[in-house]
Design an enzyme around this catalytic site. Structure first.
Site: not given
Length: 509
Positions: A13, A53, A320-321
């Protein structure tokens, strides 16, 4: 007997792509990730197709762009009609296990309005079997801590504060009061090993999620002082934040509104007040949290090797990013800057040992992960999927018809802790942007605000907006047309390959 095929999908994450040693971050110690890169293929031009997210994970796990799945913010429901990776895996005989979270709000049409899942940030996506859930509200982790004998404070999130502190003033190298053997990273790793040891010889799919290096940016010993702030890269930003803010109304809004509190537990002050020294310390802690994940992955990799499963398992590492980390005076994952959207992707395919160690420069997107997994397991890419399987890139090389640009989106409508829609005087359905980006240009199109155009050769840090310059009108038109054509090409198409004929229903390939 057919050889069993396993899949380990590792989703961290807020890990941005340039914090990868193989891509130039030589200050970072990640020997296990380095091994994965040596034995697999690293994708250097990979993006999430949206942030934050919830939307990002919706795209990753449905293979759909934001414009199609429409779970546009963390608390916006995901339509139950969409096929996701878990449901698709069940169709081909796998029981998909999940450790971590997906930040998915359920479809309210199929669930009662008083369902507790509508009062939290997000829950688990339908179809997965939770074997180590973090959601809702991190209950799984906090319960594990209590079971281990750790006394939880009244405010459970205070476990990430230094011993004796009830807040931190900003970036710090003070250690979290939670020891590393009881960190959230340790929790996810124990759950993974427990699951894998329980599977025995049966084939498996595991989504192994890690919360880190997500904030709060504070690490357990010894990771809190593993890196020197002096060795961290300096922030990319103009001399003062007002210069940056002048680039676009949306950036101006965020620069005036982002506080340090969500990133440094209990801190006050605006993100724009962070000194370079503080940003370097933040980055040192961020790097420490990454090495903690790497050490944890080493335990999982060792178990797979000891049990002979390393060569039966497709391993995918991604995030996720990304994270702004002080670049352009921003924190978090927002807007249109590369730091929020460029993420790691490494694929170790045991069927492609000849590709080991390769760095692939083709444009790839998070929506490509679902078709890659399904096709590797012998399934089919769903008709509605916006991505393409990456197996040709891993096993043979870039196909002649591969995409020639990246496409990603962001929806900035009002949410409970940020109201750009109201501040900018926009309707919620006009609070969206999309980006078309290639090696030469980056074009950002807004529904209700002026566009942006950056010359990536002359201005790689994207300081100068050329969209209003008459000399670049033709380029703006070209890339606006690319954006429109891309959206038209990827309009929802679940049933558009069927047609009725005098001979009955026909399905076109």
């Amino acid at each position: 007997m057919a050889r069993r095929k396993n899949v380990l999908l590792i989703v961290v994450d807020q890990w941005r792509a340039d914090f990868m040693p193989v891509l130039g971050a030589d200050f970072l110690r990640t020997p296990n990730l380095d091994r994965l890169c040596r034995e697999g293929v690293t994708f250097k031009n990979h993006v999430t197709t949206t942030v934050p997210c919830g939307p990002a994970r919706a795209s990753l796990l449905t293979g759909l762009y934001l414009m199609n799945h429409r779970a546009v913010q963390n608390t916006i429901p995901l339509d139950a009609r969409h096929l996701n990776l878990a449901k698709a895996l069940r169709q081909i005989g796998y029981d998909p296990a999940l450790i971590g979270y997906t930040t998915t709000t359920p479809d309210p049409r199929a669930n009662p309005g008083k369902d507790p899942r509508f009062s939290i940030l997000g829950d688990l996506m339908e179809g997965f079997r939770a074997v180590g859930a973090f959601e809702p509200s991190m209950d799984g982790y906090f319960g594990w801590l209590a079971q281990k004998g750790f006394k939880l404070p009244e405010n459970r999130e205070d476990i990430w504060l230094p011993e004796g502190e009830d807040s931190v003033p900003g970036a710090t190298d003070r250690p979290s009061r939670i020891p590393s053997e009881l960190s959230d990273t340790a929790y996810f790793t124990e759950r993974a090993l427990t699951y894998l040891k329980g599977k025995g010889d049966k084939p498996w799919f595991l989504h192994l999620g890690y919360w880190r290096p997500h904030p709060p940016f504070i690490a357990s010993e010894p990771y809190n002082t593993m890196y020197s702030p002096a060795n961290m890269p300096a922030p990319v930003r103009k001399p003062d934040w007002q210069e940056e803010a002048g680039q676009h109304p949306l950036l101006d809004f965020y620069l005036r509104g982002i506080s340090q509190g969500s990133f440094f537990h209990g801190a006050g002050g605006a993100a724009t007040e962070l000194s370079e020294e503080s940003i370097r310390q933040m980055r040192a802690t961020y790097a420490g949290l990454m090495t903690e994940i790497d050490d944890a992955l080493g335990q999982v990799f060792e178990y797979l090797e000891q049990t002979g499963q390393w060569d039966d398992t497709l391993i995918i590492f991604t995030s996720d990013h990304g994270e702004q980390l002080g670049d352009h005076y921003l924190l978090g994952k927002i807007g249109y800057h590369d730091e929020s959207f460029r993420i790691p992707l490494v694929i170790k395919d045991p069927e492609a040992p000849h590709s080991a160690g390769r760095i692939e420069s083709a444009f790839t997107e998070s929506v490509d992960v679902l078709p890659t997994i399904l096709e590797w397991l012998g399934g089919r890419t769903p008709r509605a999927c916006d991505g393409r399987a990456l197996l040709p890139l891993v096993q043979q090389g870039k196909p002649a018809d591969w995409r020639d640009h990246l496409f990603y989106e962001y929806d900035f409508r009002d949410i409970h802790y940020s109201q750009p829609e109201t501040a900018l005087g926009l309707d919620k359905d006009d609070c969206s942007l999309c980006v078309v980006q290639d090696e030469a240009w980056k074009y950002v199109h807004f529904s209700g605000l002026p566009p942006l155009l950056f010359d990536l050769k002359a201005d790689p840090d994207q300081y100068t907006n050329l969209a209003a310059d008459p000399a670049h009108a033709a380029t703006v038109a070209t890339y606006a047309q690319k954006a429109l054509s891309h959206r038209m090409r990827h309009a929802e198409r679940t049933l558009t390959h069927f047609r009725s004929t005098p001979r009955g229903l026909e399905e076109r390939s």
